[in-house]
Design a protein around this motif. Structure first.
Motif, short mmCIF file in Angstrom:
data_model
loop_
_atom_site.label_atom_id
_atom_site.label_comp_id
_atom_site.label_asym_id
_atom_site.label_seq_id
_atom_site.Cartn_x
_atom_site.Cartn_y
_atom_site.Cartn_z
N ILE A 263 38.77 43.49 42.66
CA ILE A 263 39.75 42.46 42.97
C ILE A 263 39.06 41.13 43.24
CG2 ILE A 263 41.46 44.07 43.90
CD1 ILE A 263 40.60 43.26 46.71
N ASP A 264 39.79 40.06 43.01
CA ASP A 264 39.31 38.72 43.34
C ASP A 264 39.29 38.57 44.86
OD1 ASP A 264 40.09 35.73 44.06
OD2 ASP A 264 39.08 35.69 42.10
N LYS A 265 38.20 38.08 45.40
CA LYS A 265 38.06 38.04 46.86
C LYS A 265 39.06 37.10 47.53
CE LYS A 265 34.36 34.52 46.91
NZ LYS A 265 35.06 33.53 47.75
N ASP A 266 39.53 36.09 46.80
CA ASP A 266 40.46 35.12 47.38
C ASP A 266 41.92 35.48 47.13
OD1 ASP A 266 38.37 33.43 48.37
OD2 ASP A 266 38.08 32.68 46.33
N THR A 267 42.28 35.74 45.89
CA THR A 267 43.67 36.05 45.57
C THR A 267 44.01 37.51 45.81
OG1 THR A 267 43.21 36.60 43.24
CG2 THR A 267 43.62 34.29 43.78
N GLU A 268 42.99 38.38 45.86
CA GLU A 268 43.14 39.82 46.08
C GLU A 268 43.93 40.50 44.97
OE1 GLU A 268 44.75 39.72 50.06
OE2 GLU A 268 42.75 39.84 50.94
N THR A 269 44.01 39.86 43.81
CA THR A 269 44.61 40.49 42.64
C THR A 269 43.53 41.20 41.83
OG1 THR A 269 44.37 38.43 41.39
CG2 THR A 269 46.49 38.82 42.48
N ILE A 270 43.93 42.23 41.09
CA ILE A 270 42.95 43.01 40.34
C ILE A 270 42.37 42.19 39.19
CG2 ILE A 270 43.97 45.22 40.96
CD1 ILE A 270 45.31 45.28 38.24
N ILE A 271 41.12 42.48 38.86
CA ILE A 271 40.43 41.82 37.76
C ILE A 271 40.59 42.69 36.52
CG2 ILE A 271 38.20 41.00 36.91
CD1 ILE A 271 37.40 40.59 39.86
N THR A 272 41.17 42.13 35.48
CA THR A 272 41.43 42.88 34.26
C THR A 272 40.41 42.56 33.18
OG1 THR A 272 42.96 41.18 33.49
CG2 THR A 272 43.90 42.99 34.77
N GLY A 273 40.41 43.40 32.14
CA GLY A 273 39.48 43.19 31.03
C GLY A 273 38.19 43.97 31.23
N THR A 274 37.62 44.49 30.17
CA THR A 274 36.43 45.32 30.29
C THR A 274 35.17 44.54 30.61
OG1 THR A 274 36.15 45.20 27.88
CG2 THR A 274 37.35 47.10 28.76
N GLU A 275 35.19 43.21 30.34
CA GLU A 275 33.99 42.42 30.62
C GLU A 275 33.76 42.23 32.11
OE1 GLU A 275 31.92 38.11 29.53
OE2 GLU A 275 33.80 38.70 28.57
N ASN A 276 34.79 41.84 32.83
CA ASN A 276 34.66 41.58 34.27
C ASN A 276 35.30 42.65 35.14
OD1 ASN A 276 33.32 39.02 33.92
ND2 ASN A 276 35.31 38.15 33.34
#
Length: 209
Positions: A15-28
């Motif tokens: 998850i993004d540390k600020d928005t707390e939304t999940i990080i999508t995509g296989t790269e990141n």
């Protein structure tokens, strides 16, 4: 708390540390939709998951030669120890902040290594065969400890064991939640609450006759 039978799977995402939304995509992220399921098909199955530290420190208040109150608020130091048979190395590397060397294929830890924030959901089953979800909303995985032993009369097999240290989610202050799936509370809705930004895959259209 409901009866618990077995341990079906664990679902995790960065998850993004600020928005707390999940990080999508296989790269990141861990997959195209951000979620990675640790189960029999991806990791030869989960073994155990132990969440500790939910109870806060309790302080007794004394007065008139007796205990007159107990002060307790929040939680303790919440953490999870998760064991599985064979979590893919690229997933463990991303969860624990290891650097991948494309030249050598090595996963490395060093002075600049920093694990990202992630979220995890453990799934068991209650006595009525309803899935139960135990979620830790935000925290960081530590790198896996390594312990190897020689083969003797039997093959000595080492499995994966990682520790997750949880913190309170900024958006609402929560660190832990338990959900029970039923006719009203569906899996997709539960996952959307645990994994901010999660979008369920669209249902497949029925095959034409």
């Amino acid at each position: 708390m409901a009866e618990k039978y077995g341990f079906r799977k664990a679902i995790t995402a960065l998850i993004d540390k600020d928005t707390e939304t999940i990080i999508t995509g296989t790269e990141n992220g861990l997959s195209e939709n951000g979620l990675f399921t640790i189960d029999a098909s991806t990791s030869k199955g989960v073994i155990s998951g132990a969440i500790t530290g939910l109870a806060p420190t309790q302080t007794k208040v004394y007065g008139s030669d007796a205990v007159v109150d107990i002060i307790a608020q929040g939680t303790g130091a919440v953490s999870l120890t998760l064991a599985a048979n064979d979590i893919p190395m690229n997933i463990l590397g991303k969860l624990s902040g290891m650097d991948y060397d494309t030249t050598t294929g090595a996963y490395k830890l060093g002075k600049d290594s920093k694990p990202p924030f992630s979220v995890i959901d453990l799934v068991s089953t209650d006595g009525d065969k309803h899935p139960i979800h135990f979620a830790l909303y935000k925290g960081k995985f530590g790198p896996e400890e390594v312990s190897l032993n020689t083969n003797q009369d039997q093959v000595n097999r080492a499995t994966d064991s990682v520790t997750f240290s949880a913190v309170n989610r900024n958006s609402d202050g929560f660190v832990y939640a338990m959900y029970v799936e039923d006719e009203t509370h569906k899996e997709a809705d539960i996952l959307k609450d645990i994994f901010k930004g999660y979008t369920p895959a669209p249902a497949s259209a029925p095959a034409s006759k």
